[in-house]
Design a protein around this motif. Structure first.
Motif, PDB file in Angstrom:
ATOM      1  N   LEU A 144      35.275  35.603  32.538  1.00  0.00           N
ATOM      2  CA  LEU A 144      35.814  35.363  33.873  1.00  0.00           C
ATOM      3  C   LEU A 144      37.341  35.427  33.845  1.00  0.00           C
ATOM      4  CD1 LEU A 144      35.193  34.678  36.831  1.00  0.00           C
ATOM      5  CD2 LEU A 144      35.270  32.258  36.189  1.00  0.00           C
ATOM      6  N   VAL A 145      37.954  34.809  32.839  1.00  0.00           N
ATOM      7  CA  VAL A 145      39.412  34.877  32.695  1.00  0.00           C
ATOM      8  C   VAL A 145      39.856  36.337  32.591  1.00  0.00           C
ATOM      9  CG1 VAL A 145      41.346  34.382  31.136  1.00  0.00           C
ATOM     10  CG2 VAL A 145      39.680  32.589  31.650  1.00  0.00           C
ATOM     11  N   ASP A 146      39.216  37.074  31.702  1.00  0.00           N
ATOM     12  CA  ASP A 146      39.607  38.473  31.488  1.00  0.00           C
ATOM     13  C   ASP A 146      39.375  39.323  32.734  1.00  0.00           C
ATOM     14  OD1 ASP A 146      40.399  37.860  28.900  1.00  0.00           O
ATOM     15  OD2 ASP A 146      38.485  38.468  28.018  1.00  0.00           O
ATOM     16  N   ASP A 147      38.241  39.127  33.407  1.00  0.00           N
ATOM     17  CA  ASP A 147      37.957  39.878  34.633  1.00  0.00           C
ATOM     18  C   ASP A 147      39.000  39.584  35.708  1.00  0.00           C
ATOM     19  OD1 ASP A 147      35.734  41.104  33.554  1.00  0.00           O
ATOM     20  OD2 ASP A 147      34.275  39.932  34.697  1.00  0.00           O
ATOM     21  N   LEU A 148      39.332  38.310  35.889  1.00  0.00           N
ATOM     22  CA  LEU A 148      40.291  37.951  36.937  1.00  0.00           C
ATOM     23  C   LEU A 148      41.693  38.454  36.617  1.00  0.00           C
ATOM     24  CD1 LEU A 148      38.970  34.409  37.836  1.00  0.00           C
ATOM     25  CD2 LEU A 148      38.759  36.507  39.173  1.00  0.00           C
ATOM     26  N   ASN A 149      42.022  38.549  35.340  1.00  0.00           N
ATOM     27  CA  ASN A 149      43.320  39.121  34.974  1.00  0.00           C
ATOM     28  C   ASN A 149      43.384  40.604  35.300  1.00  0.00           C
ATOM     29  OD1 ASN A 149      44.934  36.964  34.061  1.00  0.00           O
ATOM     30  ND2 ASN A 149      43.771  36.885  32.158  1.00  0.00           N
ATOM     31  N   LEU A 150      42.232  41.244  35.452  1.00  0.00           N
ATOM     32  CA  LEU A 150      42.169  42.664  35.799  1.00  0.00           C
ATOM     33  C   LEU A 150      41.804  42.897  37.267  1.00  0.00           C
ATOM     34  CD1 LEU A 150      40.275  43.974  32.638  1.00  0.00           C
ATOM     35  CD2 LEU A 150      42.707  44.275  33.191  1.00  0.00           C
ATOM     36  N   TRP A 151      41.784  41.837  38.069  1.00  0.00           N
ATOM     37  CA  TRP A 151      41.328  41.922  39.456  1.00  0.00           C
ATOM     38  C   TRP A 151      42.044  43.027  40.237  1.00  0.00           C
ATOM     39  CZ3 TRP A 151      37.211  39.970  41.794  1.00  0.00           C
ATOM     40  CH2 TRP A 151      37.144  40.022  43.188  1.00  0.00           C
ATOM     41  N   HIS A 152      43.342  43.169  40.051  1.00  0.00           N
ATOM     42  CA  HIS A 152      44.128  44.141  40.822  1.00  0.00           C
ATOM     43  C   HIS A 152      44.222  45.501  40.134  1.00  0.00           C
ATOM     44  CE1 HIS A 152      45.156  41.058  43.668  1.00  0.00           C
ATOM     45  NE2 HIS A 152      45.516  40.276  42.673  1.00  0.00           N
ATOM     46  N   ASP A 153      43.599  45.656  38.980  1.00  0.00           N
ATOM     47  CA  ASP A 153      43.615  46.925  38.254  1.00  0.00           C
ATOM     48  C   ASP A 153      42.529  47.829  38.835  1.00  0.00           C
ATOM     49  OD1 ASP A 153      43.311  49.039  36.451  1.00  0.00           O
ATOM     50  OD2 ASP A 153      43.607  47.763  34.688  1.00  0.00           O
ATOM     51  N   ARG A 154      42.954  48.880  39.516  1.00  0.00           N
ATOM     52  CA  ARG A 154      41.982  49.765  40.182  1.00  0.00           C
ATOM     53  C   ARG A 154      41.044  50.451  39.201  1.00  0.00           C
ATOM     54  NH1 ARG A 154      43.513  51.634  45.706  1.00  0.00           N
ATOM     55  NH2 ARG A 154      45.255  50.323  46.307  1.00  0.00           N
ATOM     56  N   LYS A 155      41.505  50.700  37.992  1.00  0.00           N
ATOM     57  CA  LYS A 155      40.655  51.361  37.003  1.00  0.00           C
ATOM     58  C   LYS A 155      39.567  50.421  36.486  1.00  0.00           C
ATOM     59  CE  LYS A 155      44.136  54.620  35.496  1.00  0.00           C
ATOM     60  NZ  LYS A 155      45.065  54.999  34.443  1.00  0.00           N
ATOM     61  N   ALA A 156      39.854  49.130  36.427  1.00  0.00           N
ATOM     62  CA  ALA A 156      38.871  48.157  35.927  1.00  0.00           C
ATOM     63  C   ALA A 156      37.746  47.932  36.930  1.00  0.00           C
ATOM     64  CB  ALA A 156      39.553  46.834  35.594  1.00  0.00           C
ATOM     65  N   ARG A 157      38.052  48.014  38.212  1.00  0.00           N
ATOM     66  CA  ARG A 157      37.061  47.868  39.284  1.00  0.00           C
ATOM     67  C   ARG A 157      36.189  46.620  39.117  1.00  0.00           C
ATOM     68  NH1 ARG A 157      34.295  53.653  39.797  1.00  0.00           N
ATOM     69  NH2 ARG A 157      32.992  52.373  41.113  1.00  0.00           N
ATOM     70  N   VAL A 158      36.842  45.492  38.873  1.00  0.00           N
ATOM     71  CA  VAL A 158      36.118  44.247  38.617  1.00  0.00           C
ATOM     72  C   VAL A 158      35.210  43.873  39.778  1.00  0.00           C
ATOM     73  CG1 VAL A 158      36.398  41.761  38.225  1.00  0.00           C
ATOM     74  CG2 VAL A 158      37.833  43.388  36.979  1.00  0.00           C
ATOM     75  N   ALA A 159      35.743  43.866  40.996  1.00  0.00           N
ATOM     76  CA  ALA A 159      34.928  43.473  42.152  1.00  0.00           C
ATOM     77  C   ALA A 159      33.716  44.388  42.304  1.00  0.00           C
ATOM     78  CB  ALA A 159      35.782  43.488  43.424  1.00  0.00           C
ATOM     79  N   TYR A 160      33.918  45.685  42.137  1.00  0.00           N
ATOM     80  CA  TYR A 160      32.813  46.643  42.237  1.00  0.00           C
ATOM     81  C   TYR A 160      31.757  46.341  41.170  1.00  0.00           C
ATOM     82  CZ  TYR A 160      30.203  50.986  41.814  1.00  0.00           C
ATOM     83  OH  TYR A 160      29.192  51.903  41.726  1.00  0.00           O
ATOM     84  N   GLU A 161      32.199  46.117  39.942  1.00  0.00           N
ATOM     85  CA  GLU A 161      31.255  45.832  38.845  1.00  0.00           C
ATOM     86  C   GLU A 161      30.481  44.542  39.105  1.00  0.00           C
ATOM     87  OE1 GLU A 161      30.384  47.894  36.503  1.00  0.00           O
ATOM     88  OE2 GLU A 161      31.890  49.371  37.056  1.00  0.00           O
ATOM     89  N   TRP A 162      31.137  43.532  39.656  1.00  0.00           N
ATOM     90  CA  TRP A 162      30.436  42.294  39.995  1.00  0.00           C
ATOM     91  C   TRP A 162      29.387  42.566  41.072  1.00  0.00           C
ATOM     92  CZ3 TRP A 162      34.652  37.917  40.569  1.00  0.00           C
ATOM     93  CH2 TRP A 162      35.181  37.629  39.315  1.00  0.00           C
ATOM     94  N   GLY A 163      29.730  43.357  42.067  1.00  0.00           N
ATOM     95  CA  GLY A 163      28.777  43.683  43.126  1.00  0.00           C
ATOM     96  C   GLY A 163      27.578  44.436  42.586  1.00  0.00           C
ATOM     97  N   VAL A 164      27.824  45.399  41.704  1.00  0.00           N
ATOM     98  CA  VAL A 164      26.723  46.154  41.091  1.00  0.00           C
ATOM     99  C   VAL A 164      25.833  45.220  40.285  1.00  0.00           C
ATOM    100  CG1 VAL A 164      26.169  47.904  39.341  1.00  0.00           C
ATOM    101  CG2 VAL A 164      27.913  48.376  41.073  1.00  0.00           C
TER     102      VAL A 164
END
Length: 193
Positions: A144-164
């Motif tokens: 969760l820490v690592d994902d949130l640190n990448l929240w604004h990184d468009r290449k990481a697509r954290v929100a999209y990956e969580w939705g999937v």
């Protein structure tokens, strides 16, 4: 399930934060956990959580995840390191009649989280509280820490990956998978009607 808080791909600093937070629960340091649950009052435990942040820009994430950890562990005597992403954890929200995407409340909550441009702290707190109320495992705190640190990184697509991860259907067991003979029978039946 990991017992150290560190999973594959997690950073050293997020694993160290998780280990420290788990030690608070393990050592029954409920006073420090209570301090972490006070988001507007910053005392020693809050600043200690920030020490694990490798950069100044990541401090908010470390402090907020420490808060979420303390919210989840209120009244618990054993640390839960959690597993999976927040999307995977949200699939565990609900009751016997509907979990994950089959639970309208969980689906609305995840939709709010993944559609947010900024890190949706209030909705994340609600998700953690729901997991706690359902007596389900939280997400991996280190991840969760690592994902949130990448929240604004468009290449990481954290929100999209969580939705999937939230909306993916559960994996079928071999007994549930159609065999070639049952699939052929279904096709033959469809062609006769």
């Amino acid at each position: 399930m990991t017992t150290t808080g560190a999973g594959p791909g997690t950073s050293e600093s997020s694993a160290a934060l998780t280990a420290w937070l788990a030690s608070l629960v393990h050592n029954h340091d409920y006073a420090s956990l209570a301090e972490l649950r006070r988001p507007r009052v910053h005392r020693e435990p809050h600043f200690r959580a920030l020490w694990y942040s490798p950069t100044e820009t990541q401090r908010e994430v470390y402090g907020q995840v420490a808060f979420l950890f303390a919210v989840y562990h209120q009244g618990r005597s054993k640390p839960a390191f959690g597993y999976g992403s927040l999307g995977e954890a949200a699939r565990r929200i609900g009751s016997g009649t509907g979990r994950g995407s089959d639970n309208p409340g969980a689906a609305r909550l995840v939709d709010r989280i993944v559609s947010s441009r900024r890190i949706p702290w209030r909705h994340l707190q609600h998700a953690v509280a729901r997991l706690r109320a359902c007596d389900q495992q939280p997400p991996s705190w280190a991840r969760l820490v690592d994902d949130l640190n990448l929240w604004h990184d468009r290449k990481a697509r954290v929100a999209y990956e969580w939705g999937v991860a939230f909306h993916m259907p559960p994996a079928r067991t071999p007994a549930e998978r159609p065999t070639s003979s049952t699939a052929a029978a279904c096709l033959q039946k469809d062609s006769t009607t």
